[in-house]
Design an enzyme around this catalytic site. Structure first.
Site, PDB file in Angstrom:
ATOM      1  N   HIS A  57       8.072 -10.630   0.630  1.00 42.39           N
ATOM      2  CA  HIS A  57       7.741 -10.046   2.106  1.00 42.39           C
ATOM      3  C   HIS A  57       8.316 -10.908   3.163  1.00 42.39           C
ATOM      4  O   HIS A  57       7.950 -10.667   4.149  1.00 42.39           O
ATOM      5  CB  HIS A  57       6.436  -9.967   2.148  1.00 42.39           C
ATOM      6  CG  HIS A  57       5.643  -9.235   0.930  1.00 42.39           C
ATOM      7  ND1 HIS A  57       5.913  -7.943   0.687  1.00 42.39           N
ATOM      8  CD2 HIS A  57       4.709  -9.654   0.315  1.00 42.39           C
ATOM      9  CE1 HIS A  57       5.202  -7.510  -0.465  1.00 42.39           C
ATOM     10  NE2 HIS A  57       4.467  -8.453  -0.754  1.00 42.39           N
ATOM     11  N   HIS A 219       4.643  -3.027  -1.600  1.00 36.44           N
ATOM     12  CA  HIS A 219       5.310  -3.304  -2.949  1.00 36.44           C
ATOM     13  C   HIS A 219       5.720  -2.095  -3.561  1.00 36.44           C
ATOM     14  O   HIS A 219       5.749  -1.694  -4.780  1.00 36.44           O
ATOM     15  CB  HIS A 219       4.113  -3.878  -3.820  1.00 36.44           C
ATOM     16  CG  HIS A 219       3.187  -4.772  -2.997  1.00 36.44           C
ATOM     17  ND1 HIS A 219       2.105  -4.533  -2.522  1.00 36.44           N
ATOM     18  CD2 HIS A 219       3.383  -6.171  -3.138  1.00 36.44           C
ATOM     19  CE1 HIS A 219       1.854  -5.698  -2.059  1.00 36.44           C
ATOM     20  NE2 HIS A 219       2.477  -6.833  -2.331  1.00 36.44           N
TER      21      HIS A 219
END
Lengths: 331, 331
Positions: A57, A219
């Site tokens: 991320h 995700h």
């Protein structure tokens, strides 16, 4: 797999090594615990702020460590929670007289790792507080969560707590402040393409050439629905409506706006999106006090973006404007 | 086409509008000339610095306008030179007692537009200097150039000239400084995927699933050769060797290093690349004085990166460290 990767198992450590080498005076890499920390932490006049979550991320969260932001980030492998013993060791290493604050995005794996890590570290005398982030309005429960997911709004929690902790705020006050920031922060994202996790080597999910995933998770988790691709304005209207309608807004309110790239979308498109969001908020009587356009919380090379609004007040505006420095900077 | 686009013909103006809305006090958008300028420019105590080139390379250059950097950017459409009459109008609008400096990347279209624009603006009394950037070592001539191309090294020319002009340097001194920065700056890039220009709506060039273009240009121009994808370290060694061997380096030299994402490569991979570059330079006795990891000069959503080295001296280090502010920032 067309990526800059050597051994997929070493992807995260090699990235962390690069982050530390690029910031030799500000940061320290502790390979035993997969940890990036401020070189001058811990300090006994300040609560240590730690974020833990999966990697993939970036810049969240290993590139969000530095003065006025995190004292340490304790990442897991790509899209995986950190092991709880790393949470324990990180908490001990960052232990300060004023305590340690864990910021956790609401995912089941992260919560388990940090609950256990907190218990074990407390048993060794570390004073710990916890702030949970769950800003994603897309879905009520999701693949890896009970309740809403924590996504890019996390940046604002970190920024506010980083500023307040630099001013010497106590642990209890920081926990209350973090909950307050989270309570006025709402986000939703959408994917144009999948990402490619290094260890998988192929797309995480399939999306048709004319399809987008509205409300996607960072995700690659399913969102609200698959839709046909439309004009930028039409798609962004849907994000904006979802985010604005989730909090009561009145004409005259002021917000911070973040248009966050998910990794593969060029910043030119993000600014085009921002322009439309700004205009639409203006029509609703909502003023933009601060704007953030770029990559803050990504999903590897996923094309897409998320929109975050934070309802501002004077204290929050001051905390967001406070000076800070992190690895992810341009100069 | 899966992009955040409304009308492809309005892509650049809508992006510029967003840049200005996100930076209402610092920047001004002049739609008649497709122009982003500092709201407080021109100032008669400072040379006005203007960069012109095609769009699609953001943050270069419309998001590189601000104190300590550019006074204005005069972009064309995606991958197209600005019309020469916009160059004239921009030069007149930014006219200052100390003169106007044009920074031009070495592409035939940009050179023609700026040569003609300079001539016409000078006829109207504007004093103009020109600095040409051609840092790309990949190929001698290219699709759109006679001579080497100008790519991400451009950032360093802008940064140094922005700092020196803020200190009151004269036009002639700035031209000499810009040439000096360009003379110690070398870059080369590689593509993992093509980009998708909004007006085309499909990939600009085809690249096999296991192929990379070594030495690619920022408009997708061919580089040195197509190769099979290899490990990150092996591919980056090739970039590094090309860049380092193009200038005489001695053990003890100090450099600024930029690992520039071309648009679609996640920052995690860029830091992994940086770590390897840092180690390899260290082995050659070359020290890293400043590092830059992120997106500076992109090719829309192309996956890939470029590597830039700048040989540093005391003056250059000071200019690169000077304060600056631009739209592309994280806080």
């Amino acid at each position: 797999m067309k990526k800059f990767v050597n051994d997929p198992q070493q992807f995260v450590p090699e990235m962390l090594q690069g982050v530390a080498l690029a910031n030799p005076t500000m940061l320290r890499y502790v390979p035993e615990y997969n940890l990036i920390m401020r070189a001058d932490a811990p300090r006994d006049d300040k609560v240590s702020i730690i974020q833990g979550s999966g990697s993939g991320h970036e810049p969240a969260h290993v590139m969000a460590v530095g003065p006025g932001m995190l004292d340490a980030a304790c990442p897991g492998d790509v899209f995986a929670a950190p092991p709880s013993d790393y949470v324990v060791e990180t908490s001990k290493l960052l232990n300060s007289d004023k305590g340690v604050l864990h910021i956790i995005n609401n995912y089941t794996g992260d919560r388990l790792a940090f609950d256990m890590g907190r218990e074990l570290a407390e048993a060794e005398g570390v004073k710990i507080g916890t702030v949970l982030v769950d800003d994603d309005v897309a879905v009520k429960d999701s693949t890896y969560t009970v309740g809403r997911r924590g996504v890019a709004g996390n940046f604002f929690v970190i920024k506010a707590l980083g500023a307040a902790s630099a001013d010497g705020a106590d642990l209890d006050d920081l926990v209350a402040l973090g909950q307050r920031v989270n309570s006025v922060t709402r986000s939703m994202g959408m994917a144009l393409t999948s990402c490619i996790p290094p260890a998988k080597g192929s797309a995480l999910f399939e999306l048709g050439d004319d399809e987008v995933e509205m409300g996607v998770g960072i995700h690659g988790e399913p969102g609200r629905r698959r839709e046909k691709v439309r004009s930028a304005d039409e798609m962004i209207d849907e994000l904006l409506e979802a985010v604005v309608s989730d909090l009561p807004y009145s004409s005259g309110d002021e917000v911070a706006v973040m248009v966050n790239g998910l990794g593969g979308t060029p910043i030119s498109e993000l600014y085009l999106v921002y322009g439309h969001v700004h205009d639409e908020l203006h029509k609703r009587g909502i003023a933009v006090g601060r704007s953030y356009v770029g990559e803050y919380c990504t999903s590897l090379e996923m094309a897409g973006c998320s929109l975050t609004l934070v309802k501002l007040d004077d204290e929050l505006k001051q905390l967001l404007a406070a000076p800070a420095e992190i690895a992810a900077r341009i100069f």
